[in-house]
Write a protein that holds these residues in place. Structure first.
Motif, PDB file in Angstrom:
ATOM      1  N   ARG A 217       0.836  -1.191   0.000  1.00 28.57           N
ATOM      2  CA  ARG A 217       0.000   0.000   0.000  1.00 28.57           C
ATOM      3  C   ARG A 217       0.871   1.241   0.000  1.00 28.57           C
ATOM      4  O   ARG A 217       1.971   1.256   0.541  1.00 28.57           O
ATOM      5  CB  ARG A 217      -0.910   0.021   1.227  1.00 28.57           C
ATOM      6  CG  ARG A 217      -2.085  -0.925   1.181  1.00 28.57           C
ATOM      7  CD  ARG A 217      -3.020  -0.667   2.355  1.00 28.57           C
ATOM      8  NE  ARG A 217      -3.525   0.693   2.338  1.00 28.57           N
ATOM      9  CZ  ARG A 217      -3.610   1.488   3.401  1.00 28.57           C
ATOM     10  NH1 ARG A 217      -3.156   1.073   4.578  1.00 28.57           N
ATOM     11  NH2 ARG A 217      -4.132   2.702   3.299  1.00 28.57           N
ATOM     12  N   ILE A 218       0.347   2.302  -0.590  1.00 29.39           N
ATOM     13  CA  ILE A 218       1.032   3.594  -0.569  1.00 29.39           C
ATOM     14  C   ILE A 218       0.204   4.540   0.286  1.00 29.39           C
ATOM     15  O   ILE A 218      -1.001   4.715   0.057  1.00 29.39           O
ATOM     16  CB  ILE A 218       1.185   4.165  -1.993  1.00 29.39           C
ATOM     17  CG1 ILE A 218       2.088   3.268  -2.838  1.00 29.39           C
ATOM     18  CG2 ILE A 218       1.742   5.583  -1.945  1.00 29.39           C
ATOM     19  CD1 ILE A 218       2.255   3.745  -4.254  1.00 29.39           C
ATOM     20  N   GLU A 219       0.848   5.128   1.256  1.00 30.75           N
ATOM     21  CA  GLU A 219       0.152   6.130   2.059  1.00 30.75           C
ATOM     22  C   GLU A 219      -0.129   7.352   1.185  1.00 30.75           C
ATOM     23  O   GLU A 219       0.687   7.710   0.325  1.00 30.75           O
ATOM     24  CB  GLU A 219       1.006   6.535   3.259  1.00 30.75           C
ATOM     25  CG  GLU A 219       1.205   5.413   4.271  1.00 30.75           C
ATOM     26  CD  GLU A 219      -0.117   4.948   4.862  1.00 30.75           C
ATOM     27  OE1 GLU A 219      -0.998   5.805   5.104  1.00 30.75           O
ATOM     28  OE2 GLU A 219      -0.270   3.722   5.077  1.00 30.75           O
ATOM     29  N   PRO A 220      -1.275   7.990   1.353  1.00 29.71           N
ATOM     30  CA  PRO A 220      -1.580   9.182   0.539  1.00 29.71           C
ATOM     31  C   PRO A 220      -0.451  10.198   0.636  1.00 29.71           C
ATOM     32  O   PRO A 220      -0.002  10.534   1.728  1.00 29.71           O
ATOM     33  CB  PRO A 220      -2.868   9.718   1.180  1.00 29.71           C
ATOM     34  CG  PRO A 220      -3.484   8.533   1.834  1.00 29.71           C
ATOM     35  CD  PRO A 220      -2.335   7.683   2.311  1.00 29.71           C
ATOM     36  N   PRO A 221       0.069  10.652  -0.499  1.00 30.24           N
ATOM     37  CA  PRO A 221       1.185  11.616  -0.470  1.00 30.24           C
ATOM     38  C   PRO A 221       0.726  12.966   0.067  1.00 30.24           C
ATOM     39  O   PRO A 221      -0.467  13.292   0.079  1.00 30.24           O
ATOM     40  CB  PRO A 221       1.590  11.723  -1.945  1.00 30.24           C
ATOM     41  CG  PRO A 221       0.362  11.361  -2.712  1.00 30.24           C
ATOM     42  CD  PRO A 221      -0.360  10.337  -1.873  1.00 30.24           C
ATOM     43  N   GLU A 222       1.708  13.756   0.519  1.00 30.70           N
ATOM     44  CA  GLU A 222       1.391  15.095   1.017  1.00 30.70           C
ATOM     45  C   GLU A 222       0.792  15.950  -0.092  1.00 30.70           C
ATOM     46  O   GLU A 222      -0.052  16.799   0.148  1.00 30.70           O
ATOM     47  CB  GLU A 222       2.649  15.751   1.585  1.00 30.70           C
ATOM     48  CG  GLU A 222       3.173  15.070   2.845  1.00 30.70           C
ATOM     49  CD  GLU A 222       4.381  15.794   3.405  1.00 30.70           C
ATOM     50  OE1 GLU A 222       4.769  16.833   2.840  1.00 30.70           O
ATOM     51  OE2 GLU A 222       4.942  15.317   4.414  1.00 30.70           O
ATOM     52  N   ARG A 224      -1.393  16.134  -3.607  1.00 31.39           N
ATOM     53  CA  ARG A 224      -2.461  15.365  -4.260  1.00 31.39           C
ATOM     54  C   ARG A 224      -2.393  15.618  -5.763  1.00 31.39           C
ATOM     55  O   ARG A 224      -2.485  16.772  -6.201  1.00 31.39           O
ATOM     56  CB  ARG A 224      -3.824  15.765  -3.721  1.00 31.39           C
ATOM     57  CG  ARG A 224      -4.968  14.972  -4.361  1.00 31.39           C
ATOM     58  CD  ARG A 224      -6.322  15.385  -3.778  1.00 31.39           C
ATOM     59  NE  ARG A 224      -7.398  14.667  -4.424  1.00 31.39           N
ATOM     60  CZ  ARG A 224      -7.812  13.457  -4.070  1.00 31.39           C
ATOM     61  NH1 ARG A 224      -7.212  12.835  -3.060  1.00 31.39           N
ATOM     62  NH2 ARG A 224      -8.805  12.854  -4.711  1.00 31.39           N
ATOM     63  N   ALA A 232      -2.473   4.316  -4.873  1.00 32.93           N
ATOM     64  CA  ALA A 232      -2.946   3.501  -3.750  1.00 32.93           C
ATOM     65  C   ALA A 232      -2.018   2.337  -3.443  1.00 32.93           C
ATOM     66  O   ALA A 232      -1.953   1.874  -2.310  1.00 32.93           O
ATOM     67  CB  ALA A 232      -4.345   2.970  -4.042  1.00 32.93           C
TER      68      ALA A 232
END
Length: 319
Positions: A217-222, A224, A232
């Motif tokens: 999983r990829i954490e939501p980037p700072e 957008r 995702a």
């Protein structure tokens, strides 16, 4: 001279969009050629201390580069001090040609006149990292007007923005290319997916036989993304170095392995057992085991796991 609303639409839009056009800035240059009634207009980009003849050039109208070959020696007599021009000032060709100077007269008579170059305007704009942009316009008939010169001068800040945009794009492309090359040499790659498993981006590492070995999983980037769904997940793929790659040569050079020993070592690094590697290389199992003992001795490893670790983490993988 302030740019009119028409100029902003007709000239500034294609100038800024032209950074990604192919060839670059063709729409802007064609419109400038028509606006100035010029035979030739060009954007030239080069570095401080590097000959203008080696610079990148985009042209609309007559392209003198194809004709300069006939006058190669005379072209070197060009007195224009391209790198010493004061930034954002518009120069005329006459400012650099001194009547009575033998070389200047020769340049005018035997180079400019046969090419029907009568008048020119030239402006230099400074950019980042020693870069320069020159805008040139050439006519063979009547001279350019003061209004023409004012129009070119008013474009200086916008040409500077275009140059900085190109420099930024080239820096990103260079970084991306080098990262992709390192991943390709290491036999690694990645693909970024959105929440619906649609591909958003890939390393494009050019692997011959990629195998997915991890997903995360990829954490939501700072930041957008504005033009695509948010990332995702990332899928990692691997393509261990094969016996047919430059890695085999690198192993031979680094550890004085024979070609057959290098091929066997790489086959093991690709996940094959000794039996499978022997069959793939048309070796008897006894010969493969003999080669393996020599490989351990030459590489200073203490078993197959240690050997595979050495190959997959050592610089030979990047050969």
């Amino acid at each position: 001279m302030a740019l009119s609303q028409t100029d902003e639409t007709e000239l500034l839009v294609p100038l800024h969009a032209g950074v990604t056009e192919e060839p670059r800035w063709q729409t802007f240059l064609r419109r400038m050629q028509r606006r100035l009634l010029a035979d030739h207009v060009a954007i030239i980009i080069g570095l401080d201390g590097v000959s203008i003849r080696s610079a990148s050039m985009w042209v609309a109208g007559r392209d003198y580069r194809f004709e300069e070959e006939k006058f190669a020696r005379l072209a070197t007599l060009d007195p224009t001090p391209f790198h010493r021009l004061r930034p954002e000032r518009v120069y005329t060709m006459a400012e650099f040609l001194q009547p009575g100077d033998h070389e200047h007269d020769t340049y005018r008579r035997e180079y400019l006149e046969p090419l029907a170059v009568g008048h020119a305007r030239l402006m230099r704009v400074k950019g980042p990292r020693r870069s320069n942009l020159w805008f040139t316009a050439v006519r063979g008939g009547s001279d350019f007007s003061a209004t023409d010169g004012a129009l070119i001068s008013s474009l200086a800040p916008h040409l500077g923005v275009a140059l900085r945009s190109l420099a930024h794009i080239e820096q990103l492309v260079l970084a991306s290319t080098m990262q992709a090359d390192v991943l390709r040499r290491a036999g690694l790659g990645w693909t970024v997916l959105d929440a619906h498993s649609e591909e958003l981006a890939t390393s494009g590492s050019g692997l011959e036989d990629p195998t997915a070995f991890a997903s995360m999983r990829i954490e939501p980037p700072e930041w957008r993304p504005a033009t695509m769904p948010p990332p995702a997940a990332m899928q990692l793929v691997s393509d261990p170095p094969s016996a047919g790659t430059a890695a085999a040569t690198a192993l031979c050079e680094s550890y004085e392995l024979t070609a057959q020993e290098a091929r066997l070592a790489l086959a093991l690094a690709a996940g094959r057992s000794v039996v499978e590697a022997a069959e793939a290389l048309s070796l008897s199992l006894e010969s493969a085991r003999t080669y393996l003992k020599r490989i351990f001795a030459k590489t200073g490893t203490h078993g197959q796991v240690d050997l595979v670790r050495l190959i997959l983490t050592g610089p030979e993988r990047l050969a």
